[in-house]
Design a protein around this motif. Structure first.
Motif, PDB file in Angstrom:
ATOM      1  N   SER A 329      44.233 -17.963 -72.370  1.00  0.00           N
ATOM      2  CA  SER A 329      45.081 -18.193 -71.149  1.00  0.00           C
ATOM      3  C   SER A 329      46.429 -17.621 -71.615  1.00  0.00           C
ATOM      4  N   MET A 330      47.114 -17.441 -72.625  1.00  0.00           N
ATOM      5  CA  MET A 330      48.235 -16.776 -73.205  1.00  0.00           C
ATOM      6  C   MET A 330      48.201 -15.970 -74.339  1.00  0.00           C
ATOM      7  N   LEU A 331      48.810 -15.005 -74.289  1.00  0.00           N
ATOM      8  CA  LEU A 331      48.759 -13.674 -75.336  1.00  0.00           C
ATOM      9  C   LEU A 331      50.308 -13.689 -75.895  1.00  0.00           C
ATOM     10  N   CYS A 332      50.408 -13.963 -77.225  1.00  0.00           N
ATOM     11  CA  CYS A 332      51.583 -14.071 -77.999  1.00  0.00           C
ATOM     12  C   CYS A 332      51.817 -12.298 -78.455  1.00  0.00           C
ATOM     13  N   TYR A 333      52.922 -11.900 -77.903  1.00  0.00           N
ATOM     14  CA  TYR A 333      53.090 -10.380 -78.220  1.00  0.00           C
ATOM     15  C   TYR A 333      53.301 -10.210 -79.667  1.00  0.00           C
ATOM     16  N   VAL A 334      53.049  -8.867 -79.895  1.00  0.00           N
ATOM     17  CA  VAL A 334      53.444  -8.464 -81.474  1.00  0.00           C
ATOM     18  C   VAL A 334      54.028  -7.276 -81.189  1.00  0.00           C
ATOM     19  N   THR A 335      55.253  -7.236 -82.131  1.00  0.00           N
ATOM     20  CA  THR A 335      55.992  -5.860 -81.714  1.00  0.00           C
ATOM     21  C   THR A 335      55.870  -4.862 -82.959  1.00  0.00           C
ATOM     22  N   PRO A 336      56.320  -3.380 -82.534  1.00  0.00           N
ATOM     23  CA  PRO A 336      56.216  -2.635 -83.630  1.00  0.00           C
ATOM     24  C   PRO A 336      56.576  -2.906 -84.977  1.00  0.00           C
ATOM     25  N   LYS A 337      57.326  -3.859 -85.109  1.00  0.00           N
ATOM     26  CA  LYS A 337      57.975  -4.395 -86.459  1.00  0.00           C
ATOM     27  C   LYS A 337      57.277  -5.518 -87.032  1.00  0.00           C
ATOM     28  N   GLU A 338      56.117  -5.893 -86.404  1.00  0.00           N
ATOM     29  CA  GLU A 338      55.384  -6.840 -87.212  1.00  0.00           C
ATOM     30  C   GLU A 338      55.078  -6.579 -88.489  1.00  0.00           C
ATOM     31  N   HIS A 339      55.249  -7.256 -89.578  1.00  0.00           N
ATOM     32  CA  HIS A 339      54.915  -7.161 -91.050  1.00  0.00           C
ATOM     33  C   HIS A 339      56.043  -6.356 -91.549  1.00  0.00           C
ATOM     34  N   LEU A 340      57.033  -6.006 -90.865  1.00  0.00           N
ATOM     35  CA  LEU A 340      57.858  -5.095 -91.484  1.00  0.00           C
ATOM     36  C   LEU A 340      59.401  -5.534 -91.473  1.00  0.00           C
ATOM     37  N   GLY A 341      59.580  -6.306 -90.387  1.00  0.00           N
ATOM     38  CA  GLY A 341      61.355  -6.688 -90.251  1.00  0.00           C
ATOM     39  C   GLY A 341      61.435  -7.402 -88.938  1.00  0.00           C
ATOM     40  N   LEU A 342      62.592  -7.705 -88.518  1.00  0.00           N
ATOM     41  CA  LEU A 342      63.146  -8.655 -87.665  1.00  0.00           C
ATOM     42  C   LEU A 342      63.166  -7.714 -86.361  1.00  0.00           C
ATOM     43  N   PRO A 343      62.552  -7.821 -85.066  1.00  0.00           N
ATOM     44  CA  PRO A 343      62.405  -7.109 -83.988  1.00  0.00           C
ATOM     45  C   PRO A 343      63.964  -7.089 -83.364  1.00  0.00           C
ATOM     46  N   ASP A 344      64.274  -5.533 -82.835  1.00  0.00           N
ATOM     47  CA  ASP A 344      65.421  -5.440 -82.307  1.00  0.00           C
ATOM     48  C   ASP A 344      65.142  -5.542 -80.626  1.00  0.00           C
ATOM     49  N   GLU A 345      66.165  -5.154 -79.943  1.00  0.00           N
ATOM     50  CA  GLU A 345      65.731  -5.242 -78.292  1.00  0.00           C
ATOM     51  C   GLU A 345      64.792  -4.271 -77.920  1.00  0.00           C
ATOM     52  N   GLU A 346      64.665  -2.950 -78.577  1.00  0.00           N
ATOM     53  CA  GLU A 346      63.803  -2.158 -78.157  1.00  0.00           C
ATOM     54  C   GLU A 346      62.362  -2.633 -78.661  1.00  0.00           C
ATOM     55  N   ASP A 347      62.058  -3.190 -79.691  1.00  0.00           N
ATOM     56  CA  ASP A 347      60.931  -3.709 -80.212  1.00  0.00           C
ATOM     57  C   ASP A 347      60.469  -4.817 -79.148  1.00  0.00           C
ATOM     58  N   VAL A 348      61.292  -5.547 -78.892  1.00  0.00           N
ATOM     59  CA  VAL A 348      60.975  -6.422 -77.735  1.00  0.00           C
ATOM     60  C   VAL A 348      60.405  -5.910 -76.442  1.00  0.00           C
ATOM     61  N   ARG A 349      61.113  -4.825 -76.154  1.00  0.00           N
ATOM     62  CA  ARG A 349      60.756  -4.060 -75.056  1.00  0.00           C
ATOM     63  C   ARG A 349      59.218  -3.454 -75.003  1.00  0.00           C
ATOM     64  N   GLN A 350      59.125  -2.784 -76.494  1.00  0.00           N
ATOM     65  CA  GLN A 350      57.890  -2.459 -76.571  1.00  0.00           C
ATOM     66  C   GLN A 350      56.662  -3.406 -76.651  1.00  0.00           C
ATOM     67  N   GLY A 351      57.031  -4.466 -77.321  1.00  0.00           N
ATOM     68  CA  GLY A 351      55.919  -5.620 -77.504  1.00  0.00           C
ATOM     69  C   GLY A 351      55.595  -6.265 -75.937  1.00  0.00           C
ATOM     70  N   VAL A 352      56.580  -6.445 -75.264  1.00  0.00           N
ATOM     71  CA  VAL A 352      56.231  -6.935 -73.808  1.00  0.00           C
ATOM     72  C   VAL A 352      55.683  -6.110 -73.108  1.00  0.00           C
ATOM     73  N   ILE A 353      55.814  -4.701 -73.141  1.00  0.00           N
ATOM     74  CA  ILE A 353      55.043  -3.905 -72.248  1.00  0.00           C
ATOM     75  C   ILE A 353      53.528  -3.869 -72.521  1.00  0.00           C
ATOM     76  N   ALA A 354      53.495  -3.697 -74.014  1.00  0.00           N
ATOM     77  CA  ALA A 354      51.875  -3.648 -74.566  1.00  0.00           C
ATOM     78  C   ALA A 354      51.284  -4.703 -74.191  1.00  0.00           C
ATOM     79  N   TYR A 355      51.941  -6.215 -74.167  1.00  0.00           N
ATOM     80  CA  TYR A 355      51.103  -7.193 -73.842  1.00  0.00           C
ATOM     81  C   TYR A 355      50.947  -7.554 -72.210  1.00  0.00           C
ATOM     82  N   LYS A 356      51.984  -7.028 -71.483  1.00  0.00           N
ATOM     83  CA  LYS A 356      51.711  -6.905 -70.045  1.00  0.00           C
ATOM     84  C   LYS A 356      50.528  -6.182 -69.563  1.00  0.00           C
TER      85      LYS A 356
END
Length: 461
Positions: A329-356
């Motif tokens: 019912s809901m998908l928790c996004y993963v950003t390019p920084k997963e396993h590597l570091g704290l996501p920045d604003e651009e990582d958030v953008r990439q993660g949201v779009i991938a999951y949309k």
């Protein structure tokens, strides 16, 4: 929006409580309109626990949304600072980026300093439900993780509930008996909250305090309409660990806790696995439905391969689309920084779009009413070379326009019948339009010949 709605609500104030009493709340009516569903269906789904509306009575600037199999597939974006990075301003910017691009909920996973002020700023700015993992703040308030008490943890949960947090991830299902099951894993316990809880149990030689104090937790939830996200402390952190006995032992306990929560009118969703091969995803979705009585399933990815650090928004979006198609019912996004570091604003953008993309693909695959309308409209705009319409219908209009304008920025090219990839001579759709015109001419000629022939035949007769 909700100030007037919640005025006068007292005692048990959960959406589940009202739905079971036959009361149509303003939140249910709002969700029905938003999802294009009959209001009675929303009320019935909430009443049976198959849909939740995370909407703390103190979060009055919230625009209610629903998580459940009858609703569209939702996505969550994780933000939050760490002990070495970020503050309130940056986290609010991440929140606004996530919401702008379509995140349905946002989790504040802050683990550094000023957690309270960061959360307050996020809640004040957020029209979407906000989730947290309370153990992070509880750990920050003690010298050592093992100093934590049940009262400390429940105190933090109640504090966050009063602030307006809409749902909390709580690690109630990891029991002492399950810890030996993780020893042979490649990646052991990858849930931060799960690992901390395991450490606490082993140090004190006691059972999980959230499990033994679950009724106290439910009392807090009932008073604020705080929804529970029953955390998967023993989720697999690698393909090798997927679908093992530890994961499913905990899932069975989460099913038992779901029933106990429903008995007290508390809304519940179940968190799901993080790394799962594609061929096991459908089975995992079915297992959750069976063991957790169809409570909404909220999955982290899952990642379908372990070899792409820096690109795990892609490896996980593949799994997320399959999970959504099979009933998540809901998908928790993963950003390019997963396993590597704290996501920045651009990582958030990439993660949201991938999951949309993943959530929308799941809705299309499930044949949800109207799910493909936007796809068809964009395809018609693309065929008509209506570039501005195509941008507007995109999940990320700004990025689509940027990429087009990198090579053809002039306004005149917004009506050109080609892009820079094909140019004017090799655009297949431009050529196809000429083919269609030729086919139409041929069909018109053939029709004229048929009419002439018919005239001759009629005259001869």
């Amino acid at each position: 929006m909700r100030k007037e709605w919640v005025k006068g609500r007292a005692g048990v104030v959960t959406q589940l409580h009202y739905a079971r009493k036959g009361k149509m709340t303003e939140e249910m009516a709002f969700v029905a309109k938003r999802e294009k569903l009959p209001p009675e269906l929303v009320q019935n789904e909430v009443a049976r626990g198959r849909m939740i509306i995370p909407a703390n009575v103190h979060h009055t600037n919230l625009e209610p949304m629903a998580i459940g199999i009858a609703a569209s597939c939702k996505i969550n974006a994780n933000i939050g600072n760490s002990a070495v990075s970020s503050g309130s301003d940056e986290e609010v910017r991440k929140l606004k980026t996530a919401v702008k691009l379509g995140a349905d909920t946002v989790m504040d996973l802050s683990t550094g300093k000023n957690i309270d002020s960061i959360r307050e700023a996020i809640l004040a700015a957020s029209p979407v439900p906000i989730g947290t993992v309370p153990i992070y703040q509880a750990i920050e308030q003690v010298k050592k993780p093992t100093d934590l008490t049940a009262d400390d943890l429940l105190g933090v949960i109640e504090h966050q509930a009063r602030q307006g947090v809409d749902y909390v991830t709580v690690h109630c299902g990891i029991l002492r008996a399950f810890l030996p099951m993780t020893v042979k894993r490649i990646t052991g316990i990858v849930s931060r909250g799960g690992a901390l809880m395991a450490q606490w149990m082993l140090h004190h030689e006691k059972e999980n305090p959230l499990y033994t104090n679950f009724d106290r937790l439910l009392d807090i939830c009932r008073a604020h309409d705080l929804s529970l996200s029953l955390g998967d402390s023993l989720r697999p952190g690698s393909l090798a660990d997927a679908s093992d006995e530890a994961q499913f032992a905990e899932l069975k306990v989460l099913g038992e806790l779901t029933k106990r929560a429903w008995e007290k009118d508390v809304q519940v969703m179940i968190e799901g696995p993080g790394h799962v091969p594609m061929d096991q995803i459908a089975m995992n979705m079915e297992k959750e439905r069976e063991l957790c009585h169809e409570a909404p399933f909220y999955v982290l990815g899952p990642l379908v391969t372990d070899i792409a650090p820096g690109y795990d928004h892609i490896t996980s979006a593949i799994g997320a689309a399959l999970a959504g198609w099979n009933g998540a019912s809901m998908l928790c996004y993963v950003t390019p920084k997963e396993h590597l570091g704290l996501p920045d604003e651009e990582d958030v953008r990439q993660g949201v779009i991938a999951y949309k993309i993943a959530a929308h693909a799941a809705d299309v695959a499930r044949h949800r009413l109207g799910a493909r309308d936007r796809d068809d409209s964009l395809s018609r705009a693309r065929y008509a070379f209506d570039w501005n319409r195509q941008f507007a219908l995109s999940l990320d209009p700004e990025r689509a326009r940027e990429m087009h304008d990198e090579t053809l920025p002039q306004e005149g090219f917004k009506t050109a019948e080609f892009c820079s990839m094909c140019g004017p001579k090799f655009c297949s759709m431009h050529v196809d339009q000429e083919v269609r015109e030729a086919v139409a001419r041929d069909e018109a000629k053939q029709a004229e010949k048929n009419r002439e022939k018919l005239k001759e035949m009629t005259a001869g007769a």
